[in-house]
Design an enzyme around this catalytic site. Structure first.
Site, PDB file in Angstrom:
ATOM      1  N   GLU A  54      -7.161   4.614   7.449  1.00 45.21           N
ATOM      2  CA  GLU A  54      -6.573   6.284   7.837  1.00 45.21           C
ATOM      3  C   GLU A  54      -8.134   6.378   6.441  1.00 45.21           C
ATOM      4  O   GLU A  54      -8.728   7.450   6.569  1.00 45.21           O
ATOM      5  CB  GLU A  54      -4.923   6.514   6.390  1.00 45.21           C
ATOM      6  CG  GLU A  54      -4.249   5.794   7.111  1.00 45.21           C
ATOM      7  CD  GLU A  54      -3.122   5.524   6.946  1.00 45.21           C
ATOM      8  OE1 GLU A  54      -3.364   5.447   5.306  1.00 45.21           O
ATOM      9  OE2 GLU A  54      -2.097   5.055   7.229  1.00 45.21           O
TER      10      GLU A  54
ATOM     11  N   LYS B  30       0.182   4.187  -0.558  1.00 47.61           N
ATOM     12  CA  LYS B  30      -0.717   5.157  -0.166  1.00 47.61           C
ATOM     13  C   LYS B  30      -0.605   6.671  -0.864  1.00 47.61           C
ATOM     14  O   LYS B  30      -0.130   6.277  -1.957  1.00 47.61           O
ATOM     15  CB  LYS B  30       0.021   5.259   1.591  1.00 47.61           C
ATOM     16  CG  LYS B  30      -0.211   4.213   2.640  1.00 47.61           C
ATOM     17  CD  LYS B  30       0.358   4.703   4.005  1.00 47.61           C
ATOM     18  CE  LYS B  30      -0.040   3.092   4.877  1.00 47.61           C
ATOM     19  NZ  LYS B  30      -0.244   3.134   6.348  1.00 47.61           N
TER      20      LYS B  30
ATOM     21  N   GLY C 131       1.864   1.742  11.098  1.00 49.46           N
ATOM     22  CA  GLY C 131       2.955   3.184  10.990  1.00 49.46           C
ATOM     23  C   GLY C 131       3.651   3.384  11.971  1.00 49.46           C
ATOM     24  O   GLY C 131       4.233   4.715  12.359  1.00 49.46           O
TER      25      GLY C 131
ATOM     26  N   SER D 231       3.098  -2.065  10.103  1.00 45.87           N
ATOM     27  CA  SER D 231       4.522  -2.627  10.710  1.00 45.87           C
ATOM     28  C   SER D 231       5.330  -3.930  10.495  1.00 45.87           C
ATOM     29  O   SER D 231       6.032  -4.073  11.375  1.00 45.87           O
ATOM     30  CB  SER D 231       4.416  -2.112  12.178  1.00 45.87           C
ATOM     31  OG  SER D 231       4.406  -1.037  12.290  1.00 45.87           O
TER      32      SER D 231
ATOM     33  N   ASN E  35       0.836  -1.030  -0.067  1.00 47.75           N
ATOM     34  CA  ASN E  35       0.171  -0.212   0.095  1.00 47.75           C
ATOM     35  C   ASN E  35       1.294   0.945   0.182  1.00 47.75           C
ATOM     36  O   ASN E  35       1.353   1.169   1.121  1.00 47.75           O
ATOM     37  CB  ASN E  35      -1.095  -0.199   1.235  1.00 47.75           C
ATOM     38  CG  ASN E  35      -1.556   1.106   1.982  1.00 47.75           C
ATOM     39  OD1 ASN E  35      -2.034   1.992   0.000  1.00 47.75           O
ATOM     40  ND2 ASN E  35      -2.792   1.461   2.915  1.00 47.75           N
TER      41      ASN E  35
ATOM     42  N   GLY F 182       2.836  -1.339   4.268  1.00 42.94           N
ATOM     43  CA  GLY F 182       2.350   0.054   3.754  1.00 42.94           C
ATOM     44  C   GLY F 182       4.573   1.009   3.655  1.00 42.94           C
ATOM     45  O   GLY F 182       4.615   0.535   2.749  1.00 42.94           O
ATOM     46  N   GLY F 183       4.991   1.186   5.089  1.00 39.86           N
ATOM     47  CA  GLY F 183       6.080   1.927   4.768  1.00 39.86           C
ATOM     48  C   GLY F 183       6.750   0.893   3.817  1.00 39.86           C
ATOM     49  O   GLY F 183       8.305   1.372   2.885  1.00 39.86           O
TER      50      GLY F 183
ATOM     51  N   HIS G 177      -9.834   1.009   4.858  1.00 39.88           N
ATOM     52  CA  HIS G 177      -8.103   0.993   5.464  1.00 39.88           C
ATOM     53  C   HIS G 177      -9.093   2.134   5.990  1.00 39.88           C
ATOM     54  O   HIS G 177      -9.459   3.003   6.003  1.00 39.88           O
ATOM     55  CB  HIS G 177      -7.171   1.405   4.069  1.00 39.88           C
ATOM     56  CG  HIS G 177      -6.001   1.484   5.488  1.00 39.88           C
ATOM     57  ND1 HIS G 177      -5.629   2.755   5.778  1.00 39.88           N
ATOM     58  CD2 HIS G 177      -4.716   0.860   4.625  1.00 39.88           C
ATOM     59  CE1 HIS G 177      -4.706   2.306   6.176  1.00 39.88           C
ATOM     60  NE2 HIS G 177      -3.406   1.523   5.448  1.00 39.88           N
TER      61      HIS G 177
ATOM     62  N   GLU H   4      -5.488  -5.160  10.154  1.00 40.41           N
ATOM     63  CA  GLU H   4      -4.826  -4.292  10.591  1.00 40.41           C
ATOM     64  C   GLU H   4      -4.990  -3.418  11.656  1.00 40.41           C
ATOM     65  O   GLU H   4      -6.026  -2.586  12.041  1.00 40.41           O
ATOM     66  CB  GLU H   4      -4.958  -3.275   9.156  1.00 40.41           C
ATOM     67  CG  GLU H   4      -4.669  -3.647   8.122  1.00 40.41           C
ATOM     68  CD  GLU H   4      -3.567  -2.726   7.129  1.00 40.41           C
ATOM     69  OE1 GLU H   4      -2.597  -2.774   7.137  1.00 40.41           O
ATOM     70  OE2 GLU H   4      -4.416  -1.660   7.066  1.00 40.41           O
TER      71      GLU H   4
HETATM   72  P1  PGA Z   1       2.459  -0.182   7.661  1.00 44.79           P
HETATM   73  O1  PGA Z   1       1.560   0.003   6.425  1.00 44.79           O
HETATM   74  O2  PGA Z   1       3.024  -1.115   7.321  1.00 44.79           O
HETATM   75  O3  PGA Z   1       3.545   1.291   6.973  1.00 44.79           O
HETATM   76  O4  PGA Z   1       2.571   0.320   9.611  1.00 44.79           O
HETATM   77  C1  PGA Z   1       0.093  -0.968   7.205  1.00 44.79           C
HETATM   78  C2  PGA Z   1      -0.620  -0.202   6.198  1.00 44.79           C
HETATM   79  O5  PGA Z   1      -1.543   1.098   6.463  1.00 44.79           O
HETATM   80  O6  PGA Z   1      -1.524  -0.532   5.493  1.00 44.79           O
END
Ligand code: PGA
Length: 255
Positions: free
Chosen positions: A100, A11, A176, A216, A9, A237-238, A98, A170
């Site tokens: 967010e 983002k 994050g 994470s 992802n 994500g990251g 998601h 999640e």
């Molecule tokens: P992250 O994000 O791996 O940076 O924690 C996961 C996500 O929001 O899908």
């Protein structure tokens, strides 16, 4: 046998050229290094999607997904993108719900049920995200929160349509933050989700549902997380912004 999937992802990161460069690295590494049946899904901003779909041709282990789609088929919704538009450029998956989107854009379970219907009607495969906040976990209501997200978001579907979904668990407190759910904590929730799916549909549908862990996730913790019986991959994500890290996570499922 349910599919093993590692979805990235991105983002709201990477301009057009940066995104294409990263995707090109990913496809090349996947071609050279992936020996199992696992699937990579790259969920980019809208602007990259058409090009990524073209670049993914010939790489059957790499699929392309969007991060959102509107609930209406079309109409006066300035700034929005429809499921049909995504399908028309060859997008296969779409992340829905998601945290967010829930947190910053006010997406509710009720709205997400509509988005899910519209995505499925346009032949997209939703990656439907659920998960509790830290406060909900500390108040010990996390199982109920997840159950409500399933009931209100996707359990209106019939079994044939439910089978087209990927579920992503999640925990919001792990996204994050660098804090990962322990493999036991994640497995406990994944098993609970699968049990709820079995109760709503049947054991076969539950056994066939891919349930991803997100929050994470990185090349270091992925092996232990993915070794859990009910964890079928990750929503990343990251770490999905670095080709080496993303493909290393994918390699956990190598044959
Ligand atoms: P992250 O994000 O791996 O940076 O924690 C996961 C996500 O929001 O899908």
């Amino acid at each position: 046998m349910r599919k093993k999937i590692v979805a990235g992802n991105w983002k709201m990161n990477l301009d057009y050229n940066e995104g294409l460069a990263l995707f090109s690295e990913i496809t090349n590494m996947v071609k050279d290094e992936i020996t199992g049946k696992q699937q990579a899904v790259v969920c980019s901003p809208f602007i990259h999607l058409h090009s990524l779909v073209q670049m993914a041709k010939g790489y059957d282990k790499v699929s392309v997904g969007a991060q959102n789609a509107h609930q209406a088929e079309s109409g006066a919704y300035t700034g929005e993108v429809s499921a049909k538009m995504l399908k028309s450029v060859g997008v296969e998956y779409v992340i829905l719900g998601h945290s967010e989107r829930r947190q910053y854009f006010g997406e509710t379970n009720e709205l997400l049920a509509k988005k899910t219907d519209t995505a499925l009607a346009n032949d997209l495969k939703p990656i439907f995200c659920i998960g509790e906040t830290l406060q909900e976990r500390e108040s010990n209501v996390h199982f109920q929160v997840i159950k409500d997200q399933l009931i209100e978001g996707v359990f209106h579907l019939d079994a044939a349509n439910f089978a087209k979904l990927v579920i992503a668990y999640e925990p919001v407190w792990a996204i994050g933050t660098g804090v990962t759910a322990s493999s036991d904590q994640a497995q406990e929730i994944h098993a609970f989700i699968r049990k709820e799916i079995a109760a709503k549909y049947n054991q076969q549908v539950a056994d066939d549902t891919t349930i991803l862990y997100g929050g994470s996730c990185n090349p270091k913790n992925a092996p232990e997380l993915f070794a859990q019986a009910d964890i079928d991959g990750g929503l990343i994500g990251g770490a999905s912004l670095k080709s080496r890290d993303f493909v290393d996570i994918l390699r956990v499922f190598n044959a």
